[in-house]
Design a protein around this motif. Structure first.
Motif, PDB file in Angstrom:
ATOM      1  N   LYS A  96     -32.865   0.908  97.792  1.00 25.86           N
ATOM      2  CA  LYS A  96     -33.994   0.458  96.962  1.00 25.86           C
ATOM      3  C   LYS A  96     -35.030   1.537  96.787  1.00 25.86           C
ATOM      4  O   LYS A  96     -35.687   1.603  95.741  1.00 25.86           O
ATOM      5  N   THR A  97     -35.235   2.400  97.786  1.00 25.77           N
ATOM      6  CA  THR A  97     -36.180   3.497  97.602  1.00 25.77           C
ATOM      7  C   THR A  97     -35.646   4.542  96.619  1.00 25.77           C
ATOM      8  O   THR A  97     -36.424   5.278  96.008  1.00 25.77           O
ATOM      9  N   GLN A  98     -34.323   4.610  96.462  1.00 28.57           N
ATOM     10  CA  GLN A  98     -33.726   5.596  95.566  1.00 28.57           C
ATOM     11  C   GLN A  98     -33.565   5.067  94.141  1.00 28.57           C
ATOM     12  O   GLN A  98     -33.866   5.766  93.169  1.00 28.57           O
ATOM     13  N   ILE A  99     -33.058   3.843  94.007  1.00 27.36           N
ATOM     14  CA  ILE A  99     -32.684   3.343  92.684  1.00 27.36           C
ATOM     15  C   ILE A  99     -33.808   2.528  92.069  1.00 27.36           C
ATOM     16  O   ILE A  99     -34.292   1.567  92.653  1.00 27.36           O
ATOM     17  N   GLY A 100     -34.211   2.934  90.883  1.00 27.90           N
ATOM     18  CA  GLY A 100     -35.124   2.170  90.039  1.00 27.90           C
ATOM     19  C   GLY A 100     -34.670   2.369  88.604  1.00 27.90           C
ATOM     20  O   GLY A 100     -33.545   2.810  88.346  1.00 27.90           O
ATOM     21  N   LEU A 101     -35.538   2.072  87.680  1.00 27.49           N
ATOM     22  CA  LEU A 101     -35.153   2.284  86.278  1.00 27.49           C
ATOM     23  C   LEU A 101     -35.031   3.763  85.940  1.00 27.49           C
ATOM     24  O   LEU A 101     -34.578   4.117  84.852  1.00 27.49           O
ATOM     25  N   GLY A 102     -35.401   4.631  86.895  1.00 27.94           N
ATOM     26  CA  GLY A 102     -35.212   6.066  86.691  1.00 27.94           C
ATOM     27  C   GLY A 102     -33.762   6.442  86.495  1.00 27.94           C
ATOM     28  O   GLY A 102     -33.448   7.506  85.938  1.00 27.94           O
ATOM     29  N   PHE A 104     -49.602  -6.460  96.062  1.00 28.27           N
ATOM     30  CA  PHE A 104     -50.585  -6.529  97.149  1.00 28.27           C
ATOM     31  C   PHE A 104     -50.217  -7.619  98.144  1.00 28.27           C
ATOM     32  O   PHE A 104     -50.279  -7.429  99.360  1.00 28.27           O
ATOM     33  N   ILE A 105     -49.823  -8.775  97.633  1.00 26.45           N
ATOM     34  CA  ILE A 105     -49.517  -9.907  98.510  1.00 26.45           C
ATOM     35  C   ILE A 105     -48.300  -9.601  99.387  1.00 26.45           C
ATOM     36  O   ILE A 105     -48.326  -9.768 100.611  1.00 26.45           O
ATOM     37  N   PHE A 106     -47.230  -9.119  98.770  1.00 26.65           N
ATOM     38  CA  PHE A 106     -45.983  -8.974  99.510  1.00 26.65           C
ATOM     39  C   PHE A 106     -45.865  -7.649 100.256  1.00 26.65           C
ATOM     40  O   PHE A 106     -45.114  -7.550 101.220  1.00 26.65           O
ATOM     41  N   SER A 107     -46.593  -6.617  99.831  1.00 28.80           N
ATOM     42  CA  SER A 107     -46.531  -5.350 100.561  1.00 28.80           C
ATOM     43  C   SER A 107     -47.237  -5.453 101.907  1.00 28.80           C
ATOM     44  O   SER A 107     -47.082  -4.579 102.753  1.00 28.80           O
ATOM     45  N   ALA A 140     -32.176  -8.086  97.453  1.00 27.56           N
ATOM     46  CA  ALA A 140     -32.320  -8.760  96.158  1.00 27.56           C
ATOM     47  C   ALA A 140     -32.768  -7.780  95.078  1.00 27.56           C
ATOM     48  O   ALA A 140     -32.255  -7.798  93.948  1.00 27.56           O
ATOM     49  N   GLY A 141     -33.708  -6.902  95.423  1.00 26.78           N
ATOM     50  CA  GLY A 141     -34.217  -5.950  94.439  1.00 26.78           C
ATOM     51  C   GLY A 141     -33.168  -4.959  93.982  1.00 26.78           C
ATOM     52  O   GLY A 141     -33.045  -4.670  92.781  1.00 26.78           O
ATOM     53  N   ALA A 142     -32.391  -4.427  94.929  1.00 28.91           N
ATOM     54  CA  ALA A 142     -31.333  -3.481  94.567  1.00 28.91           C
ATOM     55  C   ALA A 142     -30.281  -4.152  93.693  1.00 28.91           C
ATOM     56  O   ALA A 142     -29.816  -3.576  92.702  1.00 28.91           O
ATOM     57  N   ALA A 143     -29.918  -5.387  94.045  1.00 27.06           N
ATOM     58  CA  ALA A 143     -28.920  -6.112  93.252  1.00 27.06           C
ATOM     59  C   ALA A 143     -29.417  -6.340  91.828  1.00 27.06           C
ATOM     60  O   ALA A 143     -28.644  -6.200  90.857  1.00 27.06           O
ATOM     61  N   CYS A 144     -30.694  -6.682  91.678  1.00 24.90           N
ATOM     62  CA  CYS A 144     -31.259  -6.932  90.341  1.00 24.90           C
ATOM     63  C   CYS A 144     -31.271  -5.670  89.483  1.00 24.90           C
ATOM     64  O   CYS A 144     -30.895  -5.704  88.300  1.00 24.90           O
ATOM     65  N   GLY A 194     -36.363  -6.726  90.666  1.00 24.74           N
ATOM     66  CA  GLY A 194     -36.105  -5.455  91.328  1.00 24.74           C
ATOM     67  C   GLY A 194     -37.280  -4.510  91.224  1.00 24.74           C
ATOM     68  O   GLY A 194     -37.595  -3.774  92.168  1.00 24.74           O
ATOM     69  N   LEU A 195     -37.963  -4.510  90.078  1.00 23.86           N
ATOM     70  CA  LEU A 195     -39.147  -3.665  89.907  1.00 23.86           C
ATOM     71  C   LEU A 195     -40.280  -4.136  90.812  1.00 23.86           C
ATOM     72  O   LEU A 195     -41.014  -3.318  91.372  1.00 23.86           O
ATOM     73  N   CYS A 196     -40.404  -5.450  90.962  1.00 29.41           N
ATOM     74  CA  CYS A 196     -41.424  -5.983  91.871  1.00 29.41           C
ATOM     75  C   CYS A 196     -41.153  -5.550  93.305  1.00 29.41           C
ATOM     76  O   CYS A 196     -42.072  -5.162  94.036  1.00 29.41           O
ATOM     77  N   VAL A 197     -39.891  -5.584  93.710  1.00 31.76           N
ATOM     78  CA  VAL A 197     -39.532  -5.155  95.058  1.00 31.76           C
ATOM     79  C   VAL A 197     -39.817  -3.657  95.230  1.00 31.76           C
ATOM     80  O   VAL A 197     -40.269  -3.225  96.304  1.00 31.76           O
TER      81      VAL A 197
END
Length: 336
Positions: free
Chosen positions: A60-66, A174-177, A191-195, A319-322
């Motif tokens: 998840k730290t590696q994969i985003g919309l990048g 802010f809430i979840f971090s 969940a975020g990586a899968a999304c 996934g972006l939220c995560v």
């Protein structure tokens, strides 16, 4: 009480009482850690990330919309040089990530890169490295907030001001971090990586089925993909920087290995992460660029038309939220 004179205590396995900093007598801690100290029964256990949770956090730290910047990289360099450069940078970052695990085993008291700075340059190194690390992740988290607002805009046909969507994204992050440990965030990472992976593969498959670039003003163009590019120095360095940034989750790996339940499984999680991430980058970049060429949409989620764009952003949004939650969590922990 002398444990040898107490009939209820086995002399072979007796637990010595320990004195807390408040003066009360406590049982021997269930775990000792060089970073987090003594962990008592009922305390928050920061050392509770499984190796599979570690893998999810790394991915998840590696994969985003990048990942969808890969088609532009291949357009600049050409498919073949682009893949070669991608593999080279993947190898370099894999070695760096591996060294983080080695360093952590040799120096258990290190939690983050600021501690490394302290070992190298004393207090000045600690403050400097810590400030750079925190700012890096704050800026990365800000990029994630912007991506969330773009996703909301795409799903609502720009029905609300972007600033409002950024504010909504900031509240969610802010809430979840503020979740206390990475172990509790690891299920979000899954969940975020899968999304994110689902979203980019929806676009990739749709582009392959469509078989041509996104129409411009109703006009369909032929794909102009190149096996070898002829970029200027500036364009080539921009492409190199783009690939490097897609592997830029490395600084967070110090935090991740520090909260692993069993750090000896770090290399297993790392190997799976790097292979998975690299394969996804190559597949997505190659397929999307082959069918779209230089006409690939920006953002690339729109490369297969408006319907697929909405569907893919719908999958990508969690996934972006995560991403924002995880990136801001690690910067928040260093700011304590």
């Amino acid at each position: 009480m002398d444990k040898k004179t107490n009939p209820d205590i086995d002399p072979e396995n007796a637990i010595e009482p320990t004195q807390s900093h408040l003066g009360e007598v406590l049982d021997k801690p269930i775990q000792e850690d060089a970073v987090f100290g003594a962990i008592q029964e009922g305390d928050t256990n920061y050392r509770d990330v499984s190796w599979m949770g570690t893998m999810a956090l790394m991915v998840k730290t590696q994969i985003g919309l990048g990942v969808l910047s890969m088609p532009k990289v291949f357009d600049t360099l050409g498919i073949i040089p682009g893949i070669i450069l991608l593999i080279v940078i993947a190898g370099m970052t894999t070695w760096s990530n591996w060294m983080i695990g080695v360093f952590k085993l040799l120096h258990p008291a290190v939690y983050g890169i600021d501690d490394v700075g302290k070992m190298l340059f004393g207090r000045i190194g600690f403050e400097l490295f810590g400030a750079m690390y925190t700012l890096y992740w704050i800026f990365s988290g800000g990029s994630a907030l912007l991506s969330i607002s773009i996703s909301f805009n795409a799903l609502t046909d720009h029905g609300t001001c972007t600033a409002v969507f950024v504010a909504v994204a900031a509240i969610i992050a802010f809430i979840f971090s503020s979740i206390q440990t990475l172990a509790r965030i690891s299920w979000l990472a899954w969940a975020g990586a899968a999304c994110i992976i689902t979203a980019v593969f929806i676009v990739t498959v749709a582009v392959g089925i469509q078989g041509y670039p996104p129409p411009i003003d109703g006009i369909v163009f032929e794909s102009d993909y190149k096996l070898f590019g002829n970029p200027s120095f500036i364009d080539a360095m921009t492409a190199v920087s783009t690939i490097s940034l897609t592997y830029a989750g490395t600084p967070a790996f110090f935090n991740i290995v520090s909260e692993m339940r069993d750090p000896k499984y770090y290399n297993r999680a790392l190997a799976i992460c790097q292979v998975l991430v690299t394969v996804i980058y190559i597949v997505v970049g190659t397929v999307v660029y082959y069918y779209c060429g230089s006409y690939v949409a920006s953002p690339a989620l729109g490369s297969a038309g408006m319907l697929i764009k909405k569907v893919s952003y719908g999958f990508a949004l969690p996934g972006l939220c995560v991403s924002a939650i995880l990136l801001l969590h690690v910067s928040y922990r260093h700011g304590l």
